[in-house]
Design a protein around this motif. Structure first.
Motif, PDB file in Angstrom:
ATOM      1  N   CYS A  52      -6.012  14.983   2.209  1.00  0.00           N
ATOM      2  CA  CYS A  52      -5.443  15.387   0.926  1.00  0.00           C
ATOM      3  C   CYS A  52      -5.736  16.827   0.526  1.00  0.00           C
ATOM      4  CB  CYS A  52      -5.917  14.434  -0.181  1.00  0.00           C
ATOM      5  SG  CYS A  52      -5.198  12.786  -0.039  1.00  0.00           S
ATOM      6  N   VAL A  74      -8.092   1.293  -3.904  1.00  0.00           N
ATOM      7  CA  VAL A  74      -8.687   0.503  -2.835  1.00  0.00           C
ATOM      8  C   VAL A  74      -9.465  -0.651  -3.465  1.00  0.00           C
ATOM      9  CG1 VAL A  74     -10.802   1.908  -2.752  1.00  0.00           C
ATOM     10  CG2 VAL A  74     -10.091   0.622  -0.728  1.00  0.00           C
ATOM     11  N   CYS A 127      -9.028   5.306   2.893  1.00  0.00           N
ATOM     12  CA  CYS A 127      -8.879   6.080   1.661  1.00  0.00           C
ATOM     13  C   CYS A 127      -9.871   7.220   1.593  1.00  0.00           C
ATOM     14  CB  CYS A 127      -9.043   5.167   0.442  1.00  0.00           C
ATOM     15  SG  CYS A 127      -7.597   4.151   0.092  1.00  0.00           S
ATOM     16  N   SER A 128     -11.113   6.966   1.991  1.00  0.00           N
ATOM     17  CA  SER A 128     -12.135   7.998   1.947  1.00  0.00           C
ATOM     18  C   SER A 128     -11.790   9.143   2.894  1.00  0.00           C
ATOM     19  CB  SER A 128     -13.492   7.396   2.314  1.00  0.00           C
ATOM     20  OG  SER A 128     -14.499   8.371   2.274  1.00  0.00           O
ATOM     21  N   LEU A 156      -5.680   7.305  -5.434  1.00  0.00           N
ATOM     22  CA  LEU A 156      -5.609   6.338  -4.337  1.00  0.00           C
ATOM     23  C   LEU A 156      -6.329   5.071  -4.792  1.00  0.00           C
ATOM     24  CD1 LEU A 156      -6.738   8.620  -1.360  1.00  0.00           C
ATOM     25  CD2 LEU A 156      -4.445   7.721  -1.668  1.00  0.00           C
ATOM     26  N   SER A 181      -8.805   9.933   3.897  1.00  0.00           N
ATOM     27  CA  SER A 181      -7.631  10.595   3.323  1.00  0.00           C
ATOM     28  C   SER A 181      -8.048  11.602   2.260  1.00  0.00           C
ATOM     29  CB  SER A 181      -6.688   9.555   2.724  1.00  0.00           C
ATOM     30  OG  SER A 181      -5.552  10.168   2.177  1.00  0.00           O
ATOM     31  N   LYS A 182      -8.971  11.192   1.385  1.00  0.00           N
ATOM     32  CA  LYS A 182      -9.406  12.082   0.301  1.00  0.00           C
ATOM     33  C   LYS A 182     -10.147  13.302   0.843  1.00  0.00           C
ATOM     34  CE  LYS A 182     -12.569  12.446  -3.593  1.00  0.00           C
ATOM     35  NZ  LYS A 182     -13.512  11.765  -4.496  1.00  0.00           N
ATOM     36  N   MET A 239      -2.079   3.092  -1.593  1.00  0.00           N
ATOM     37  CA  MET A 239      -3.091   3.817  -0.832  1.00  0.00           C
ATOM     38  C   MET A 239      -2.552   5.164  -0.375  1.00  0.00           C
ATOM     39  SD  MET A 239      -4.721   0.692   1.391  1.00  0.00           S
ATOM     40  CE  MET A 239      -5.676   1.846   2.373  1.00  0.00           C
ATOM     41  N   TYR A 240      -1.369   5.494  -0.854  1.00  0.00           N
ATOM     42  CA  TYR A 240      -0.778   6.819  -0.667  1.00  0.00           C
ATOM     43  C   TYR A 240      -0.851   7.498  -2.031  1.00  0.00           C
ATOM     44  CZ  TYR A 240       2.442  10.313   1.218  1.00  0.00           C
ATOM     45  OH  TYR A 240       2.999  11.480   1.677  1.00  0.00           O
ATOM     46  N   PRO A 241      -1.247   8.768  -2.121  1.00  0.00           N
ATOM     47  CA  PRO A 241      -1.538   9.370  -3.419  1.00  0.00           C
ATOM     48  C   PRO A 241      -0.381   9.276  -4.417  1.00  0.00           C
ATOM     49  CG  PRO A 241      -2.265  10.819  -1.660  1.00  0.00           C
ATOM     50  CD  PRO A 241      -1.476   9.720  -1.012  1.00  0.00           C
ATOM     51  N   SER A 247       0.796  -1.227   0.000  1.00  0.00           N
ATOM     52  CA  SER A 247       0.000   0.000   0.000  1.00  0.00           C
ATOM     53  C   SER A 247       0.827   1.274   0.000  1.00  0.00           C
ATOM     54  CB  SER A 247      -0.912   0.013   1.229  1.00  0.00           C
ATOM     55  OG  SER A 247      -0.134   0.110   2.424  1.00  0.00           O
ATOM     56  N   ILE A 304     -10.323   8.390  -5.862  1.00  0.00           N
ATOM     57  CA  ILE A 304     -10.219   7.033  -5.336  1.00  0.00           C
ATOM     58  C   ILE A 304     -10.601   6.067  -6.446  1.00  0.00           C
ATOM     59  CG2 ILE A 304     -11.086   5.369  -3.664  1.00  0.00           C
ATOM     60  CD1 ILE A 304     -11.567   7.592  -1.724  1.00  0.00           C
TER      61      ILE A 304
END
Length: 491
Positions: free
Chosen positions: A143, A185, A135-136, A183, A138-139, A175-177, A39, A154
């Motif tokens: 981010c 998932v 991820c959600s 991203l 993070s976005k 899972m890191y931009p 990831s 995503i």
């Protein structure tokens, strides 16, 4: 650039006690750890009660390890604008307070709500929800502060585990931009798909992995006759309910590649790309048959300009177990009781010096590699005669009769590369991309000895492009996805 930096997993999530102090990782935990392995996040496991000597030989978490206590090194995980997650199934508000003071976000799985800190916590019900939750978050939260107005997308993907691992090992599913704001998932059929799709901007799929059966009577009328898995059927319905989600690629664009007869018909259009002073780009000569014993077959072979040897391929190109079971026949009598599924495509066998060029189209970028292939017909005929002049049966994925070193034509790899007209084939790649409406696909080219004809003998959707170096292929893969998203949103 920043986002979620790391994930610290409490042992309570991962280990089950089999009794007498024997702990084990259930399948769901194994799947999670394997996905986190590639990831590009820092991942550690907090062991408090479980034996610290537990062996992690089955999983190699990149740059990570198990820890037995929280210590002063934890703040070092952070960089400006980034955040770390502590994930647990045990509620400990004292510990949560300490972590939150250090900027950590707490995810509770299967924990009852009810406490003074609930509004500061993220609650989910199952372990399978963790990655899309991370991820959600993070976005939406992290981010925007660090991506300098670059939108973050995503990409939810659906593919069988072996294919997923092929992509993930190359670093294609971080899972890191990525540098262009993606991203990745996994979408799971173990949970309702509609809530998952609401969280993603792009769906990348290998729908052919989810085909259970195909009725050959409907080859020219797909999707009729295709039986997808229950999960894929749900995905189809969910996509229809979320028209703003970008699909890579629409199922209607993929259906032609399920039918070898349709593929051959598409490839006939290559002749329009030929110029007088160039070598010729073409499809192989072919004939569709529904019965290998029909009385007019000899006449039909002559009309199709076909002569032996011939490759006999099932019309259904993928998605079913016998789609890659083929035969090389040298005489008309070889058609008798040939165990190749019908209807079938009879295709000319092109002598190509035992070398094949694998072309990969990733958006507007085209890559190629050369590999050893089947030997010229004379070698194959000799092998057939040694076996009583029987046709040569093979599976193109598992038992392709690849040439030996002494069967490769004079000059070998160097001569083959010199004979390849890259500009012409790149032109074909662009033409095919427009014809098919696909973002990522591959095709095979052989160069006919004597004539120098460039013959495209196969097309396939979403290959793993494993022959292309990761440093070239993976960024192109990301750019292809982002470009398709931008193009479809603009329209």
């Amino acid at each position: 650039m920043g986002a979620v930096r790391g994930v610290l997993l409490d042992e309570s999530l991962l280990f089950f006690d089999a009794g007498s102090g024997n702990f084990y990782l259930p399948p769901g935990s194994m799947t999670l750890l394997r996905r986190l392995q590639y990831s590009k996040l820092r991942v550690e496991i907090f062991l408090k009660q479980t034996a610290a000597s537990y062996s992690f030989d089955c999983i190699s978490l990149r740059g990570s390890h198990a820890r037995n206590s929280f210590n002063e090194s934890l703040p070092d995980w952070h960089a400006d604008g980034e955040i770390c997650f502590y994930v647990t199934s045990r509620k400990d508000e004292t510990l949560f307070g300490k972590l939150q003071n250090r900027g950590w976000k707490i995810v509770c799985i299967g924990v009852e709500r009810g406490g003074t800190m609930d509004k500061e916590l993220l609650f989910i019900d199952q372990l399978e929800e963790l990655l899309i939750t991370v991820c959600s978050f993070s976005k939406k939260v992290v981010c925007p502060k660090v991506m300098h107005c670059m939108p973050v997308l995503i990409v939810g993907y659906v593919m069988k585990p072996s294919r997923e691992e092929d992509f993930a090992k190359r670093g294609a599913f971080p899972m890191y931009p990525t540098q262009n704001g993606l991203l990745f998932v996994p979408l799971t059929f173990e949970l309702p798909l509609a809530p998952q799709i609401q969280e993603v901007d792009v769906i990348l799929h290998k729908a052919t992995d989810e085909i259970l059966s195909i009725d050959p009577d409907y080859c020219l009328d797909f999707p009729k006759g295709i039986a997808f898995s229950r999960g894929m059927q749900e995905l189809e319905r969910s996509i229809q309910d979320h028209p703003n989600c970008c699909i890579i690629d629409p199922l209607n664009n993929i259906y032609p590649l399920l039918d070898r007869h349709k593929i051959q018909q598409i490839l006939l259009g290559l002749q329009d790309l030929n110029v007088n002073d160039q070598c010729r780009l073409r499809a192989p000569q072919f004939l569709k048959v529904g019965n290998l014993h029909e009385p007019s077959l000899r006449d039909r072979l002559l009309e199709a300009n076909l002569s032996f040897p011939l490759i006999v391929k099932p019309q259904i190109a993928c998605g079913v177990a016998d789609a890659h079971n083929m035969a090389l026949v040298f005489r008309f009598e070889d058609f008798m009781d040939l165990p190749v599924p019908l209807p079938a495509i009879l295709q000319e066998y092109v002598d190509h010096g035992s070398l094949i060029f694998k072309f990969y189209v990733l958006g507007d970028k085209v890559f190629h590699a050369v590999k050893k292939s089947m030997p010229n017909a004379s070698f194959l005929l000799s092998a057939s005669e040694k076996r009583g002049s029987a046709p040569i049966m093979f599976n193109s994925l598992k038992s392709l009769p690849v040439a030996t070193e002494d069967q490769v034509s004079a000059g070998g790899l160097k001569a083959a590369k010199q004979s390849l007209d890259v500009e012409l084939v790149n032109k074909a790649a662009k033409w095919l991309r427009n014809q098919l409406g696909l973002t990522i696909f591959g095709f095979d080219v052989v160069i006919q000895e004597v004539s120098g004809d460039h013959v495209i003998v196969d097309l396939n959707y979403l290959p793993t492009f494993k022959e292309v170096p990761d440093s070239d292929a993976v960024p192109a893969f990301w750019d292809a996805i982002k470009s398709t998203y931008d193009l479809r949103k603009a329209n």
